[in-house]
Design a protein around this motif. Structure first.
Motif, PDB file in Angstrom:
ATOM      1  N   LEU A  90      66.418  58.353 -53.082  1.00 48.85           N
ATOM      2  CA  LEU A  90      66.065  57.786 -51.735  1.00 48.85           C
ATOM      3  C   LEU A  90      64.838  58.810 -51.168  1.00 48.85           C
ATOM      4  O   LEU A  90      63.688  58.210 -50.617  1.00 48.85           O
ATOM      5  N   VAL A  91      64.745  60.143 -51.652  1.00 46.71           N
ATOM      6  CA  VAL A  91      63.666  60.938 -51.195  1.00 46.71           C
ATOM      7  C   VAL A  91      62.295  60.313 -51.790  1.00 46.71           C
ATOM      8  O   VAL A  91      61.212  60.209 -51.085  1.00 46.71           O
ATOM      9  N   GLU A  92      62.402  60.023 -53.032  1.00 40.75           N
ATOM     10  CA  GLU A  92      61.176  59.550 -53.655  1.00 40.75           C
ATOM     11  C   GLU A  92      60.782  58.274 -53.425  1.00 40.75           C
ATOM     12  O   GLU A  92      59.285  57.989 -53.310  1.00 40.75           O
ATOM     13  N   ALA A  93      61.572  57.456 -53.059  1.00 44.47           N
ATOM     14  CA  ALA A  93      61.338  56.175 -52.506  1.00 44.47           C
ATOM     15  C   ALA A  93      60.678  56.195 -51.238  1.00 44.47           C
ATOM     16  O   ALA A  93      59.654  55.731 -50.930  1.00 44.47           O
ATOM     17  N   ARG A  94      61.085  56.914 -50.349  1.00 48.52           N
ATOM     18  CA  ARG A  94      60.565  57.295 -48.946  1.00 48.52           C
ATOM     19  C   ARG A  94      58.936  57.913 -49.127  1.00 48.52           C
ATOM     20  O   ARG A  94      58.132  57.461 -48.477  1.00 48.52           O
ATOM     21  N   ASN A  95      58.983  58.811 -50.097  1.00 47.93           N
ATOM     22  CA  ASN A  95      57.706  59.299 -50.368  1.00 47.93           C
ATOM     23  C   ASN A  95      56.594  58.195 -50.574  1.00 47.93           C
ATOM     24  O   ASN A  95      55.557  58.421 -50.221  1.00 47.93           O
ATOM     25  N   GLY A 116      59.778  46.692 -53.916  1.00 48.06           N
ATOM     26  CA  GLY A 116      59.948  46.778 -55.393  1.00 48.06           C
ATOM     27  C   GLY A 116      60.643  48.146 -55.607  1.00 48.06           C
ATOM     28  O   GLY A 116      61.568  48.287 -56.281  1.00 48.06           O
ATOM     29  N   LEU A 117      60.407  49.068 -54.583  1.00 51.62           N
ATOM     30  CA  LEU A 117      61.204  50.440 -54.750  1.00 51.62           C
ATOM     31  C   LEU A 117      62.654  50.159 -54.329  1.00 51.62           C
ATOM     32  O   LEU A 117      63.669  50.656 -55.141  1.00 51.62           O
ATOM     33  N   ILE A 159      61.178  48.037 -64.276  1.00 58.80           N
ATOM     34  CA  ILE A 159      60.789  47.787 -63.065  1.00 58.80           C
ATOM     35  C   ILE A 159      59.579  48.962 -62.333  1.00 58.80           C
ATOM     36  O   ILE A 159      58.685  49.102 -61.803  1.00 58.80           O
ATOM     37  N   LEU A 160      59.679  50.116 -63.086  1.00 55.18           N
ATOM     38  CA  LEU A 160      58.737  51.459 -62.875  1.00 55.18           C
ATOM     39  C   LEU A 160      57.708  51.263 -63.620  1.00 55.18           C
ATOM     40  O   LEU A 160      56.426  51.526 -63.060  1.00 55.18           O
ATOM     41  N   LEU A 282      63.445  52.424 -45.819  1.00 59.86           N
ATOM     42  CA  LEU A 282      62.470  51.745 -46.206  1.00 59.86           C
ATOM     43  C   LEU A 282      61.898  50.618 -45.166  1.00 59.86           C
ATOM     44  O   LEU A 282      60.749  50.469 -44.799  1.00 59.86           O
ATOM     45  N   ARG A 283      62.921  49.707 -44.790  1.00 50.69           N
ATOM     46  CA  ARG A 283      62.768  48.708 -43.778  1.00 50.69           C
ATOM     47  C   ARG A 283      62.162  49.331 -42.571  1.00 50.69           C
ATOM     48  O   ARG A 283      61.330  48.607 -41.794  1.00 50.69           O
TER      49      ARG A 283
END
Lengths: 303, 303, 303, 303, 303
Positions: A90-95, A116-117, A159-160, A282-283
């Motif tokens: 969650l944290v890295e997706a937000r970053n 994509g995240l 995906i990465l 993210l949305r």
């Protein structure tokens, strides 16, 4: 995951959901029947008195409790580490989303990356729960990537790779300088680290022998216990033996359950809700309307 | 590593694989014979009654269980740290592969680097399992490097040196900017850290004295126990003593086994499968066909 | 460090090396003599019967075992952290060597830097073992630096300063770009962190009061124990008391030994071998012939 | 901090310094007097026999020991974390000094920065020990900064701000490139982290309720114990009760002492010596003469 | 959080605040009444004697204490991790403020950013304590952002997005180079990590089943205990049972309280004071007058 407000202390004594009683019922009934038989026969087996006292049980009981305590500890550490790794996703997706949204890139291109995240988190859940690799991925990733993912063994790693390609394209288009690209690559590395950590927990159980030794100790202990208690507490034996065995069996079953925290048993992690939370966060950053937050079902279960 | 679905609770009581019974059989038989002799002689040694009661055993038993619990904890920490380090090898290999595949470098050159990462993992396993240094390396590394590795004392460190040279060449060729080079060097540093961590675990056992003290406590305890129990539980003594000694001996043997997690005993880490997993994941990123995933053998063992 | 293959379980019961028996012999003899006296006098002191039973000992025994267990845990954590810090020295020295050997710097200059890293490890060992500051440094560092180190209080920090100067010179000579320089500085920072960590462990013992309380509890416990046991187990008292006191005294002595892991007692870290390993690994990277690996002596000791 | 060579085992039994006896003397005397009274009255209170046996005490004793063990563990973790944070201050101060001394900056300017680092450590100690904010700062920092610090609530954070300004000036003067500046900023961040960590430990005690529960358990336990023992061990009761209560009270007092490791009680961290060590190490790097190293006083105390 | 100087040891026995007595009063009264009834009826239920002795209670008591000890440990770890994460918010806010204040940016713009950091901490507290999302935010953030935050589900993440935009504007205005921007982005990432960590602790309780098992063990144990003790200690039974149950119930209630450390119960973290501390420290760096420091109320409570 069981998510419910703490009931009143009296209610908590009789709650059935989350008490593991159904799961260990057959063992408990067996021990109860054995205890009753021992009381009725006054501890005699085929006219031969089983000469046990409580002494050896206090020797073994403490030792066993210590070893079981270690097992619970190790299982809970696995559970909590798994939760931390999902927290890192969650944290890295937000970053990554924050940094992508601050680039001078067309909104559509940004959106593809951010979704994509979410796709990465979804694919990671699919792999850990052994669901079809492409469940829920349509709409989050480009069609050809979904195709590739469908048959992949390590789908989230692919995906990465795709997210890395997106970064390179931004870099080639001059929208991203080398330094910022490095930092976003670092966040991809951290996502990769969370993925690797979850694969580690999923693929490497606690040493099997440890479970065997503890299981045997617990069951032989509880089977012998009625013989040791019948002479001193008589008719109360079944009650006490059931009490002791409930504590031991239930804790062993709970350890077994949270050992592999990615399953779908009641105390496992709520991966679906975690993925939904990442999606919603993210949305919201994209400024899009949010789906409703997942709530526990009537049994207080969140999957 | 023993990898099997959890058997039914009744089955688990009688399972032989992974129960360590074969390994501690001689000790167990000795203790059993001693207990029987004590029962037959009513605790007398050469017509002299050994005046032991259960009291001192409850004093010692708890203390010993606490110390053994600590030993198990420390052994498991070593085991799990080793697993984490191998997880880091997978993660960093994937990160390096992702970044290398996103460079503007000819595909062949990229492939050499990615296979070199598999070579690093293979050489690390060879060193930790004391296999010939160049086992399985042909085809993964250039021939002259395999030659150098064959006689090296710290082979994986030489492969890291070679991977570093590859980066410098990309940098000289202008395919890699300084920032991205630094990040890939950082991943090499992390591989180097995983290697150093595994060497540390392999070369530094738990303090030998600790094993000696615990071993003595466990064995003297179990040898004296029949004398302490025979007066109160009589003919049940051998059963109880065997039960207690099985728990203590088996846990001590298990600790000894996972202490050095790189060996090939049943509960050690499945290094071969880990290397195969790294190989498969990197080949999937290269878009190449995958070898079949390693599966446990008939004894549920994965090496 | 004691490094030996695990002996057969029978042998392990009688092994003398590494059993700490010599170190605690006087205490053990005192306790044994006291126990014998108590048995002979039937627990009477000057015609006055000491009215002790086993009851208070089971109260105190468990509590004491728990506190001793904590002490062992804390000591072992210090030992293992120290080992990790030395592992970090190896890892960072290799990383710096790898990066230095990939620079476009004359071989001689590279070699001076790599040997300087060995010099750092050597000086760190000298400081931690309170040896003359310049032991074994000749040939590894420039003469004037050896001179400065001879009288320094914090010698390894001065060597780091010199290594930093080397980097600045490479940078001034245009052989090192700013980014790579930063990364090598970071590795120097990590070496500095390992040094600071070892100084911390060496300078800050476990709280002295804790040792005092545990020591007293252990000794008073064992001194009173014969009075508590003599009425129930009679002539077996000395054997049991010696068994209990061996476990407690030996574990306390072992904790005391690994508390300060940089000493030269049998269970301390083998700093000489660690430095030799760093030396060998860096020389192998330089392509130079290797000195033979250090092996344990006849007593299985590695210093 | 008490720093003394380990005394002989006999001596250690009678050492008074560091035994906490003075601190818990009144409690101990109270318990001793109570025990004697119980023995004299044969356990009767106002002609009414207190019917206690040892049984409930073994129930409670183990539970209490486990909870106290946890408290000691948590307190020691706080102590050791605080020590690690101060170790980080030394390491980062050295790193910053090394990098500053390798800049092309006039010696005087470098010296101001290096002494400013000592000033940071001094101000941090002043804040943690609630001394006047500007104690010992004259000569380390510019006069106007000392002025500002005198009335500040978070003085060390202001000094970090000043150190950051120094870096910016070097950068503006062209003596520092962007990359190296970033790395030094990172070290300032790490100093800031150490400061924040120490503030956290100083401001957040262990939950007060936990101390209350343990304190009550310990004291009621020891007050009731003589009634439980007097029937079985008679005149030995006061000795045993004092022994048990010494262990429990002393461990509770020690936990309380190292809980807040920045105080000036005997087992607290030697902050003055730590600051002196940082001062000496940085001055040695500057090539200046060193003040003598701090030594423990006649009571083996280092403040 | 309860913040009070440690009272005298006698006083601490009778302190009511922070003793959890009010919270567990009904349970305690129930157990006390039950014990008295058992004593009056001599352990008979409907003319039928409950044949319990103390033996099974010593079996179960230790096991239960070990499991409760683990629960306390896990709860305290959650509490302390939450405190560390808030400490990280302070540290990173200071780091960002230090770097922002050293930029060549107009003072007003700097101030907006620094107050925005306070706004982030405030919004994080609002989310964790389920207060209206925009409590106390007016004056810290621009009006339109406060508007957006009012209806957001993940408000602090939106504030981070805004802080990231501020950085981009500085970068576009040429006041910030790429390297320094990266470092400040890294600090934003760390704030994001602290936020994610707190969300993780708030959303994932300890496995519910574990609480159920422990709760049942504790309550059945204490309800059966009077039957087991009445024959040996008679009229003292209610006192001892209340003592045992106070320890168990209070520790269970405390664990339950600090499990979710963001609440407003007496032992929870003082989030308001933490936010006030961040506010004060940043304002001191801005050179503005400080609000008074928060002090505990008459009940020694800091919210």
């Amino acid at each position: 995951m069981i998510l419910r407000p703490r009931p009143h202390w009296v209610h908590l004594l009789f709650v059935r959901r989350g008490s593991l009683v159904p799961r260990i019922l057959s063992q408990q009934l067996f021990i109860f029947a054995l205890s009753c038989a021992v009381v009725l026969l006054h501890g005699q087996l085929f006219h031969w008195k089983v000469t046990l006292t409580a002494t050896p049980f206090s020797l073994m009981g403490v030792a066993f409790a210590i070893f079981l305590g270690f097992r619970i500890n190790a299982s809970y550490d696995r559970y909590w580490e798994a939760r931390k790794l999902w927290g890192a996703v969650l944290v890295e997706a937000r970053n990554l989303a924050r940094q992508a949204l601050n680039l001078a890139t067309p909104r559509d291109t940004q959106r593809a990356f951010v979704l994509g995240l979410v796709g990465f988190a979804t694919a990671m859940r699919n792999q850990l729960r052994a669901r079809p690799r492409d469940t829920d991925l349509a709409g989050l990733l480009p069609m050809d990537l979904v195709e590739r993912v469908r048959t992949a063994r390590f789908a989230p790693a692919l995906i990465l790779l795709w997210l890395g390609e997106w970064l390179r394209e931004r870099r080639t288009a001059g929208e991203l300088d080398a330094i910022a690209a490095q930092q976003m690559e670092q966040s991809l590395n951290d996502l990769s680290g969370a993925l690797g950590g979850c694969e580690r927990i999923a693929n490497t159980p606690l040493p099997f022998t440890y479970s065997v030794i503890l299981h045997r100790s617990a069951y032989f202990y509880c089977m012998l216990l009625p013989f040791g208690l019948v002479d001193s507490i008589g008719i109360m034996t079944p009650l006490i033996v059931c009490f002791v065995s409930y504590t031991f069996f239930a804790l062993e079953a709970l350890s077994d359950e949270i050992d592999d925290p990615f399953g779908t048993m009641p105390n496992d992690l709520a991966l679906d809700a975690l993925v939904a939370g990442i999606d919603a966060s993210l949305r919201e950053m994209l400024g899009e309307p949010l789906p409703p937050a997942p709530v526990p079902d009537a049994n207080y279960l969140l999957t």
